[in-house]
Design a protein around this motif. Structure first.
Motif, PDB file in Angstrom:
ATOM      1  N   PRO A 123       0.810  -1.227   0.000  1.00  0.00           N
ATOM      2  CA  PRO A 123       0.000   0.000   0.000  1.00  0.00           C
ATOM      3  C   PRO A 123       0.843   1.277   0.000  1.00  0.00           C
ATOM      4  N   ARG A 133     -10.127  -6.198  -2.974  1.00  0.00           N
ATOM      5  CA  ARG A 133     -10.684  -5.591  -4.189  1.00  0.00           C
ATOM      6  C   ARG A 133     -11.591  -6.570  -4.945  1.00  0.00           C
ATOM      7  N   GLY A 172      -9.773   1.450  -2.963  1.00  0.00           N
ATOM      8  CA  GLY A 172      -8.966   2.162  -3.960  1.00  0.00           C
ATOM      9  C   GLY A 172      -8.464   1.200  -5.027  1.00  0.00           C
ATOM     10  N   LEU A 173      -7.902   1.759  -6.092  1.00  0.00           N
ATOM     11  CA  LEU A 173      -7.415   0.929  -7.203  1.00  0.00           C
ATOM     12  C   LEU A 173      -6.199   0.109  -6.756  1.00  0.00           C
ATOM     13  N   CYS A 174      -5.914  -0.942  -7.518  1.00  0.00           N
ATOM     14  CA  CYS A 174      -4.791  -1.844  -7.214  1.00  0.00           C
ATOM     15  C   CYS A 174      -3.451  -1.117  -7.143  1.00  0.00           C
ATOM     16  N   ASP A 175      -3.310  -0.078  -7.951  1.00  0.00           N
ATOM     17  CA  ASP A 175      -2.005   0.580  -7.995  1.00  0.00           C
ATOM     18  C   ASP A 175      -1.997   1.895  -7.220  1.00  0.00           C
ATOM     19  N   GLU A 176      -3.025   2.086  -6.393  1.00  0.00           N
ATOM     20  CA  GLU A 176      -3.085   3.299  -5.586  1.00  0.00           C
ATOM     21  C   GLU A 176      -2.201   3.129  -4.354  1.00  0.00           C
ATOM     22  N   THR A 177      -1.396   4.128  -4.033  1.00  0.00           N
ATOM     23  CA  THR A 177      -0.549   4.031  -2.840  1.00  0.00           C
ATOM     24  C   THR A 177      -0.761   5.267  -1.973  1.00  0.00           C
ATOM     25  N   ARG A 178      -0.328   5.151  -0.726  1.00  0.00           N
ATOM     26  CA  ARG A 178      -0.382   6.298   0.177  1.00  0.00           C
ATOM     27  C   ARG A 178       0.995   6.456   0.796  1.00  0.00           C
TER      28      ARG A 178
END
Lengths: 328, 328
Positions: free
Chosen positions: A156, A219, B303-309
């Motif tokens: 993440p 997801r 969130g989307l698979c490639d979403e990061t925080r």
């Protein structure tokens, strides 16, 4: 039908590992009483599961819900056909696991440096060095050592992870003396293609290593990813009864794939699990009372695929009137 | 990587049909105001979807939430690239669909006699006879005719359905003048093997017929079944924004597969949908306020698979301290 969905033959049987009392309960707000944990594990022990991850020998401050780890291990009735596992974060946990005579310990590190720092407060190098010390510590105890590679597909913080990085880390795990390996999609970021490709390469490189897939449904792709794992020849899956085990950073999103949903799907593929699906569903339906909320699992709400209910009396009468060869 | 998950090549692109304003809203307790329906369809119209099933010309008594069908059809702004569909249960509905100048009507019958009686109060023979009358009625209007075969895989009253029965009924649909066909797993009873086998046989028998899969996630297998449909060459899928559309006989169980979860998974397979996934997620997040409850979809929460925080400041400091080549 000569053609198949999958390019390769599926495994003939699949082993299912239950993680609800560890991965599920650890994130619950409400403390699940020790007697309830023990009763649940004792019922799970008779349902045909391969492993049960009973608890974690972790600091009670870090995870209050697992503060009774030793008591639970002591009070359960062990079925010799089941492998009882405890997750351990460090050498202190390993010592407690030895005292409790677990069958297997599960060591965890994240493939992503950022996630390992967040989860373990250690760098990956520090985790690997610790693994080697724990392997030494457990040598001669007869306790088996499984290594879990968290965030194997995506992190993440750092995003999707390159396959080569996971392959390299599996080699390091095996070098350090870890015997069996769990590939974990800890925050449910993988899609079926990515799962297939990594698992397929692992199976090719290490045909004699026992791999487990630990998938999350964060997801909605959990069972689609099981299909990908099966296609790659992976025959062992972690799952959590009722799909318990939330996703801490995404409120409302689900966590672990649900054991009874997994078993139901695998049964529709005509692959054996040797698990008592009715028993799982019955036990899963006791979870909301234990944890104080609904669970994300579907089969426990909808019933099995081949479950039917009778037509209402009105519809039955309509049917007879319309379809009788000699309507009155 | 030379080997593939699937035995056959996947479709290069997939068409996605949105059913939320019909299949989703019809089972909501709260009336969704006409202006909100119109606003939602207008936003959906610009997201790259293939069809939008706008509403159903059904008795307002039967489905109060769709009593504004004609107003909705009249007030939406049509995008010429989108096919606007209305479900119709009978000739009266067909007449209303003509008045509203829909692009396509969707006729529905259940493969299972029991389910057809329950849903339509008609026998299958009565439904088929009505289909032929509606085909006549719509002749020359330019309105396309799709036929949905509900409970194609399983019926909650009569259980799993034999494949031959579905194949035979598809032949009857085509004989009656229906042009395109939707195979529906109305109560989510199918597993991936059953989906693959029926879809594969249909594609072989009718290579030029346009088939759609309408899947429900009632037992958690929705996206696994999409994998099976893709493997069989099916390139068109119905889905509902947010996964809205409950399962009336199983409280808590989900209904339609979720559009944004479907699109996210298909994108991970490197198959095109031409759908704006971010736009879908944004729109899906407006649903809870409209319907008054959370939706079952996962990607809108996670969130989307490639979403990061970003790492927290504390973790970032820890990372720098541990990984800096020259720690201060």
């Amino acid at each position: 039908m000569n053609i198949s969905l999958f390019a390769s033959p599926l495994p003939q049987a699949v082993r299912v590992n239950e993680v609800v009392t560890r991965d599920g309960f650890q994130s619950e707000d409400r403390f699940v009483p020790t007697t309830d944990k023990v009763a649940m594990i004792d019922r799970l022990s008779n349902l045909g599961l391969h492993k049960i991850e009973v608890t974690s020998f972790v600091s009670p401050k870090a995870i209050p819900n697992l503060s009774d780890a030793a008591e639970v291990m002591q009070q359960i009735t062990r079925n010799p056909a089941v492998t009882y596992v405890a997750l351990i974060p460090n050498e202190k946990g390993a010592a407690r696991a030895v005292e409790s005579q677990v069958d297997e310990v599960n060591l965890v590190m994240s493939l992503s440096e950022d996630h390992n720092l967040s989860n373990m407060r250690m760098t990956c190098a520090e985790s690997l060095a610790q693994f080697e010390r724990i392997v030494q510590q457990l040598s001669g105890t007869g306790i088996r050592i499984n290594g879990s590679l968290a965030t194997s597909f995506g992190c993440p913080f750092a995003g999707l992870q390159p396959q080569q990085k996971a392959l390299d880390m599996v080699a390091r795990y095996l070098d350090s003396g870890i015997e069996t390996i769990t590939i974990a999609d800890t925050t449910g970021m993988a899609g079926p293609k990515q799962v297939f490709e990594l698992c397929h390469d692992l199976r090719q490189r290490y045909p004699s290593v026992d791999f487990t897939l630990h998938l999350h449904n964060t997801r909605g792709m959990g069972l689609a990813n099981v299909m990908a794992g099966l296609a790659a020849g992976i025959d062992q899956y972690d799952a959590s009864l009722g799909g318990l085990g939330g996703c801490p950073y995404a409120p409302g999103a689900t966590g672990n794939i649900c054991t009874e949903d997994l078993v139901q799907m695998i049964e529709t593929l005509a692959v054996d699990t040797h698990v008592d699906l009715n028993g799982l569903v019955e036990l899963s339906r006791t979870l909301p009372a234990l944890v104080g909320h609904e669970t994300p699992g579907q089969v426990s709400k909808a019933g099995l695929c081949d479950e039917t209910r009778p037509l209402s009396a009105n519809l039955q009468a309509l049917k007879e009137a319309k379809l009788s060869p000699h309507p009155i």
